[in-house]
Design a protein around this motif. Sequence first.
Motif, mmCIF file in Angstrom:
data_model
loop_
_atom_site.group_PDB
_atom_site.id
_atom_site.type_symbol
_atom_site.label_atom_id
_atom_site.label_comp_id
_atom_site.label_asym_id
_atom_site.label_seq_id
_atom_site.Cartn_x
_atom_site.Cartn_y
_atom_site.Cartn_z
ATOM 1 N N ALA A 1 -19.525 -15.399 26.304
ATOM 2 C CA ALA A 1 -19.751 -14.675 24.856
ATOM 3 C C ALA A 1 -20.687 -13.410 25.044
ATOM 4 O O ALA A 1 -21.831 -13.509 24.981
ATOM 5 C CB ALA A 1 -20.589 -15.617 24.138
ATOM 6 N N PRO A 2 -20.052 -12.278 25.371
ATOM 7 C CA PRO A 2 -20.667 -11.003 25.599
ATOM 8 C C PRO A 2 -21.181 -10.589 24.343
ATOM 9 O O PRO A 2 -20.857 -10.794 23.241
ATOM 10 C CB PRO A 2 -19.635 -10.361 26.283
ATOM 11 N N GLN A 3 -22.199 -9.765 24.457
ATOM 12 C CA GLN A 3 -23.048 -9.250 23.474
ATOM 13 C C GLN A 3 -22.879 -7.698 23.469
ATOM 14 O O GLN A 3 -22.750 -6.991 24.601
ATOM 15 C CB GLN A 3 -24.460 -9.259 23.342
ATOM 16 N N GLY B 1 -10.933 -12.628 21.645
ATOM 17 C CA GLY B 1 -11.741 -13.843 20.913
ATOM 18 C C GLY B 1 -11.944 -13.435 19.559
ATOM 19 O O GLY B 1 -11.239 -12.853 18.925
ATOM 20 N N LEU B 2 -13.053 -14.379 19.347
ATOM 21 C CA LEU B 2 -13.375 -13.968 17.795
ATOM 22 C C LEU B 2 -14.947 -13.161 17.697
ATOM 23 O O LEU B 2 -15.630 -13.086 18.553
ATOM 24 C CB LEU B 2 -13.874 -15.287 16.815
ATOM 25 N N PHE C 1 -25.080 -7.858 13.883
ATOM 26 C CA PHE C 1 -26.515 -7.546 13.778
ATOM 27 C C PHE C 1 -26.914 -6.237 13.275
ATOM 28 O O PHE C 1 -28.064 -6.096 12.782
ATOM 29 C CB PHE C 1 -26.946 -7.332 15.131
ATOM 30 N N VAL C 2 -25.810 -5.373 12.876
ATOM 31 C CA VAL C 2 -26.299 -4.077 11.919
ATOM 32 C C VAL C 2 -24.988 -4.072 10.914
ATOM 33 O O VAL C 2 -24.125 -4.578 11.024
ATOM 34 C CB VAL C 2 -26.049 -2.999 12.806
ATOM 35 N N LEU D 1 -25.370 -4.771 18.681
ATOM 36 C CA LEU D 1 -24.311 -4.612 17.587
ATOM 37 C C LEU D 1 -23.699 -5.791 16.998
ATOM 38 O O LEU D 1 -23.864 -6.075 15.907
ATOM 39 C CB LEU D 1 -23.248 -3.471 18.092
ATOM 40 N N MET D 2 -23.262 -6.432 17.955
ATOM 41 C CA MET D 2 -22.230 -7.691 17.442
ATOM 42 C C MET D 2 -22.122 -8.987 18.957
ATOM 43 O O MET D 2 -22.699 -8.585 20.016
ATOM 44 C CB MET D 2 -21.042 -7.501 16.976
ATOM 45 N N THR D 3 -21.715 -9.883 18.494
ATOM 46 C CA THR D 3 -21.220 -10.875 19.829
ATOM 47 C C THR D 3 -19.844 -11.184 19.522
ATOM 48 O O THR D 3 -19.341 -11.289 18.609
ATOM 49 C CB THR D 3 -22.308 -12.116 19.752
ATOM 50 N N LEU D 4 -19.211 -11.357 20.723
ATOM 51 C CA LEU D 4 -18.022 -11.785 20.835
ATOM 52 C C LEU D 4 -17.776 -13.041 21.320
ATOM 53 O O LEU D 4 -18.520 -13.511 22.284
ATOM 54 C CB LEU D 4 -17.020 -10.700 21.724
ATOM 55 N N VAL D 5 -16.986 -14.140 20.996
ATOM 56 C CA VAL D 5 -16.847 -15.309 21.578
ATOM 57 C C VAL D 5 -15.464 -15.657 22.041
ATOM 58 O O VAL D 5 -14.223 -15.350 21.462
ATOM 59 C CB VAL D 5 -17.321 -16.487 20.396
#
Length: 418
Positions: free
Chosen positions: A79-81, A245-246, A251-252, A264-268
């Motif tokens: 789950a990279p950020q 993924g999703l 975060f912004v 900025l965001m996370t990916l799953v």
Amino acid sequence: MIKDTSQQDLVVKSTKISWKKAVGVVALIGALGVTARAISMADTTGRSFERSALQVAMVSRGDFVRDIQASGRIVAANAPQIYSPQAGFVDLLVKAGDTVTQGEVIARVNSPALTNELKQQQAELARLRDSLAREQLEVRRETLTLNRSLELAKVTLDAAERENRRAQLSIKQNLISQIDLEEAVDDLARAKLNYQHAQQEVALGKDTLAFELAAASNLVERQQLVVDELQRQVNALEISAPVSGLVGNLFVQTKAAVTDQQALMTLVDLSAYEAQLQVPESYANELGLGMSVVLKVGASEVYGKLSAISPEVSNREVTTRVRFDHSDMGGIRQNQRLSARILLDSKEDVIKVRRGSFMNAGGNVVYRVEGEVATRLNIRTGASSVNEVEILEGLSPGDQIIVSNYEQFEHAPLVQLR
């Protein structure tokens, strides 16, 4: 004078007891006996309880698996950020919950400072390339001049050698004087010396030109590296998804000003899930990588292996990771709650009993059921699991014991069961 005994005798009426009355008397005596026995038993045992209100289990022999209970949640193994590569203004091209593929552009950062820096360095690179081209022309010009001076020195040397040979022949025929001969010899020596110096100057000049050309080339190469790095940074302003993924949390907001390395965001990654379990710290020293774990996710049960154990304790718990095959499972979600059993070890052919609330008393005392009476016994227990307890001393296979809470018994040596 006594006439007779009629005045002393009394007439007694004959009474017959019926068999029904006899049975009633016997029943009454029996009831009184049972009541007396119950009273006596109550006095002996101390307390009386309904059997149906108690939990009774049988002691058995078999294989014993020691395990511990843990709870946790489903987490993505990957789950990279996503972070902002530079300071600027961000344009988000996706929303939370969107499906993305690896390599898809998901955000762009507009960085005027970086773009302007790239243009300046590109202009400097163009200037250095012009300087290199000018240096190359100058090297060609200087090389031509050096070659010409060397060739002129060679021509002068050849002429001096011819004059020297002519003078040598002429002196033998007495056609010239000794002074003319010596002058021809001096001219030859001078021509040789000039030719040697010309050769050295040409070599030195060419080395100097090559050094200056290499220095100019190095400046161009160095500037090219600067431009390439800036170009890489500018290209990185278009942020691509590292995995398929999703989109998780944002975060912004789009068009917001961001700083360098701001989240900025996370990916799953939907292709790989793991279970994160919280284990009480009292079992931390017994955990080991590769231990089998039974996970219960909803109505499904799967087996996994411990893949990671946190080296620190947080809130009196140790965090662990479990890898499992979820290819046959459907509907699992990120952060979905689950329960698990970690299988610590197993034993064969042991005496065991179902675990119950009686363990709250320390597991050293049980009430063994014999007919309508439960007798208090001292026992010794061994390993315990979520469902069973190992019995070391005090009980035999086939014994029945009360496994519910003993607080209501108030340490009575005997308990009557109704």
